[in-house]
Design an enzyme around this catalytic site. Structure first.
Site, PDB file in Angstrom:
ATOM      1  N   PRO A 143      32.796  20.456 -29.528  1.00  0.00           N
ATOM      2  CA  PRO A 143      33.578  21.265 -28.534  1.00  0.00           C
ATOM      3  C   PRO A 143      33.134  20.988 -27.050  1.00  0.00           C
ATOM      4  CG  PRO A 143      32.847  22.353 -30.266  1.00  0.00           C
ATOM      5  CD  PRO A 143      32.174  20.997 -30.328  1.00  0.00           C
ATOM      6  N   CYS A 144      34.241  21.193 -26.009  1.00  0.00           N
ATOM      7  CA  CYS A 144      33.681  20.885 -24.808  1.00  0.00           C
ATOM      8  C   CYS A 144      33.697  22.038 -23.716  1.00  0.00           C
ATOM      9  CB  CYS A 144      34.931  19.905 -23.949  1.00  0.00           C
ATOM     10  SG  CYS A 144      36.368  20.794 -24.074  1.00  0.00           S
ATOM     11  N   GLN A 145      33.504  23.399 -24.343  1.00  0.00           N
ATOM     12  CA  GLN A 145      33.835  24.473 -23.397  1.00  0.00           C
ATOM     13  C   GLN A 145      32.712  24.489 -22.392  1.00  0.00           C
ATOM     14  OE1 GLN A 145      34.217  24.129 -26.911  1.00  0.00           O
ATOM     15  NE2 GLN A 145      35.974  25.531 -27.416  1.00  0.00           N
ATOM     16  N   SER A 146      31.536  23.959 -22.596  1.00  0.00           N
ATOM     17  CA  SER A 146      30.459  24.378 -21.695  1.00  0.00           C
ATOM     18  C   SER A 146      30.070  23.120 -20.859  1.00  0.00           C
ATOM     19  CB  SER A 146      29.151  24.920 -22.196  1.00  0.00           C
ATOM     20  OG  SER A 146      29.412  26.126 -22.862  1.00  0.00           O
ATOM     21  N   PHE A 147      30.848  22.119 -21.208  1.00  0.00           N
ATOM     22  CA  PHE A 147      30.397  20.715 -20.715  1.00  0.00           C
ATOM     23  C   PHE A 147      30.622  20.440 -19.275  1.00  0.00           C
ATOM     24  CE2 PHE A 147      30.963  16.261 -19.676  1.00  0.00           C
ATOM     25  CZ  PHE A 147      30.127  15.765 -20.283  1.00  0.00           C
TER      26      PHE A 147
END
Length: 504
Positions: free
Chosen positions: A107-111
Site C-alpha cells: 500500500p502507498c498511503q503514507s509513502f
C-alpha cells in the site's frame, strides 16, 4: 556477479522452477498466475487473517497439516523479518538461497511523506525504516529484496501511485531498485486486454537483476476492446507526473503501455461469457427469501447441458483447481427492498436511475393503497414512512451517483473493488430475471479465479479478498514474460499474439 545471484541464474537456466515469495499477498491472485506459469510458491506474507488462510488453503493444501497452519497465519510485514519467515516455512540455511522472485503490492498511503531520500537510505541502511514508520510498507518491501536477493521483482498498485501527493512513487521505487542492482521498468496495464472479463487498470513494475541483461518487460495484449471514456481519463490523470518528468528529461523507467490493435486479437471476454453457465438464482431461492449468514457449505451443481465457451472451460478445468460438479460459494446478499428495483433497471443504469425507478414504484404503491383501501397515506404518517422505507433507498442520488450500477451483458465488468465486502451494488447482475447483485463466485469469475479456488468465508471477507486481488490471468501474462527472461528462452516472435496467454 554475486555468488548468490550467479547460482540462482544457473539453476533457472538449467530448467529448475522459479521460486516466488508473495508479499501483501491477499488471497493469492498473483501467486495463482505465477503458479500457472510454472513458478513454485514458497510462501506469503498477508496481514488479513481470512486472506492469509485462503492463500494457505489453495497453495499449501498438500503440505502436512502443521506446516499448512503455519502458512495460514496472518503476518505483519513490518514485524516479520525475512530470515525468520523462511525458518517458519522450514527453509533453513542461507535466506538468500530460497527465493528467486518477490512479488506483491505494498500500500502507498503514507509513502508520499517519505520520498526518494528515504528510499535510498534504506537501500544502504536496511534498518532505516525504523526511523520513519509512516512509509515502512514500501521500505519493508525493499528490505525483503535486499535480504533475499531475488533475480526478479513484480510490484502492483493502483494508477494513482504515479501521482500520489505530487510523487511518482513508481519512479522513486525504480531509483531505489537501481541502487540495489536491478534494472526496473513500470507501465499501466488493463486486465481486460489479457483475457480477464473486467476492465481493471493498474500500475505494474517489473525489475530484473542487471546480470540478466533483460530485454522484455511487459506482455503484449491478447484481447481487444474500446475502453469507456472514463478509463482513458483516469489513465491520463494518473500519468500527469510521468509526462512532466518526461518533459524534464528525468524519467528513465517508464514504458509506454502496450496498445492493443483490434486486428489479430480476440474480442474482450464479456460478462455474459464469463457467467452464463453458472446456476440461475430465481425469486424462490432461499437466498432471496431468508436473511442469515452466507457460508460456503453447500455444493450448487452446474446446470445440465450448458454449452461452455473457452473462458468457462478454463474456469472449470484450471489445472489443480478443477471443479467438475459445481461450486460452493454461489451466494448473494439479502436485499429484499431492492430486487424489484434491480429488475427494472437497464444495463448501465446507476444510482440516480435506480432512485428514480424506486420513486416511481413507491408512487405506484401509494396509488394501489388508495384504490384498494380508499385513502392515500399522508406524508409524515407512520404508514407513509413505512411504505417509503420498503421502496426507496436512503441515499441522496446527487451525492452517491456511482453507488449502484447494473452490468451490461455484452461488455466486460467494470473494476471490482474491495468495497464488495461491504455491499455489492456496484455490480448488479445483468439478467433482470434474477434481479440481484453478483454472487461471490461470480465476482471470482470476473476476476478470473477458477471455480476450484477456495475463499475463506463467510461472504463479506470473501468479497473483500476478491476485490483486492490481482486477476490471476493478468498475473499469468506477466509471469510468462518474466519466466522468459529468467530462463533465457525468448518467445517465438511469429507466434500469434492472441495465443500467448490463452493456455493456462
Amino acid at each position: 556477479m554475486s555468488t548468490t545471484i550467479e547460482r540462482k541464474i544457473e539453476r533457472l537456466r538449467a530448467g529448475e522452477e522459479p521460486r516466488v515469495l508473495d508479499l501483501f499477498a491477499g488471497c493469492g491472485g498473483i501467486s495463482l498466475g505465477f503458479q500457472a506459469a510454472g513458478f513454485r510458491n514458497v510462501g506469503a506474507v498477508e496481514l488479513d487473517p481470512a486472506a492469509a488462510r485462503s492463500h494457505a488453503l489453495n497453495f499449501h493444501r498438500d503440505a502436512p497439516e502443521e506446516l499448512r497452519e503455519i502458512h495460514a497465519q496472518s503476518r505483519d510485514v513490518v514485524s516479520t523479518e525475512p530470515e525468520d519467515l523462511l525458518k517458519e516455512f522450514r527453509l533453513g540455511g542461507d535466506p538468500e538461497s530460497h527465493v528467486d522472485v518477490v512479488v506483491g503490492g505494498p500500500p502507498c498511503q503514507s509513502f508520499a511523506r517519505v520520498g526518494r531520500a528515504k528510499l535510498r537510505e534504506v537501500a544502504e541502511h536496511p534498518e532505516a525504516y525504523l526511523n520513519d514508520p509512516r512509509g515502512n510498507l514500501y521500505l519493508r518491501y525493499l528490505h525483503y529484496v535486499r535480504k533475499l536477493k531475488p533475480v526478479a521483482i513484480l510490484m502492483e498498485n493502483v494508477p494513482d501511485v504515479l501521482n500520489y501527493g505530487g510523487h511518482n512513487i513508481a519512479e522513486e521505487v525504480c531509483e531505489a531498485l537501481r541502487d540495489l542492482g536491478y534494472d526496473a521498468r513500470y507501465t499501466m496495464l488493463n486486465a481486460v486486454f489479457y483475457g480477464v472479463p473486467e476492465m481493471r487498470e493498474r500500475m505494474f513494475l517489473v525489475a530484473y537483476r542487471t546480470e540478466l541483461n533483460a530485454t522484455r518487460w511487459f506482455p503484449a495484449p491478447t484481447h481487444w476492446i474500446n475502453l469507456p471514456r472514463g478509463y482513458h481519463g483516469s489513465r491520463q490523470v494518473a500519468m500527469k507526473t510521468v509526462k512532466t518528468d518526461l518533459l524534464d528529461g528525468e524519467t528513465r523507467f517508464f514504458v509506454d503501455p502496450p496498445e492493443p490493435e483490434k486486428e489479430g486479437l480476440k474480442p474482450a471476454v464479456t460478462a455474459v461469457q464469463a457467467l452464463s453457465d453458472l446456476p440461475f438464482i430465481n425469486e424462490d431461492s432461499e437466498q432471496k427469501l431468508r436473511k442469515g449468514p452466507r457460508r460456503f457449505e453447500r455444493l450448487v451443481h452446474y446446470p445440465d447441458g450448458a454449452r461452455l465457451n473457452d473462458f468457462q472451460k478454463k474456469m472449470r478445468s484450471w489445472p489443480e483447481f478443477e471443479a467438475s460438479e459445481g461450486i460452493y460459494d454461489h451466494v448473494i446478499r439479502y436485499l429484499p427492498r431492492d430486487y424489484k428495483i434491480f429488475a427494472r433497471m437497464q444495463p448501465g443504469d446507476q444510482y440516480p436511475e435506480a432512485y428514480q425507478l424506486a420513486s416511481e414504484m413507491f408512487e405506484e404503491r401509494l396509488s394501489q393503497i388508495e384504490m384498494n383501501e380508499g385513502f392515500r397515506p399522508l406524508v409524515g404518517t407512520d404508514r407513509y414512512e413505512a411504505e417509503k422505507k420498503a421502496y426507496i433507498p436512503p441515499y441522496d442520488p446527487s451525492k452517491f451517483p456511482n453507488k449502484w450500477r447494473k452490468m451490461e451483458a455484452d461488455q466486460p465488468a467494470r473494476t471490482l473493488m474491495a468495497h464488495l465486502g461491504k455491499d455489492s451494488y456496484s455490480h448488479i447482475h445483468y439478467d433482470s430475471r434474477q434481479s440481484r447483485t453478483i454472487s461471490v463466485r461470480e465476482a471470482a469469475r470476473l476476476q478470473s479465479f477458477p471455480d476450484g479456488f477456495v475463499f475463506q468465508g463467510p461472504m463479506n471477507p470473501a468479497f473483500r479478498q476478491i476485490g483486492n486481488a490481482v486477476p490471476p490471468l493478468m498475473a499469468k501474462a506477466l509471469a510468462d514474460k518474466i519466466k522468459q527472461q529468467l530462463t533465457g528462452k525468448r518467445e517465438n516472435v511469429t507466434k500469434n499474439r492472441a495465443e500467448e496467454t490463452d493456455a493456462v
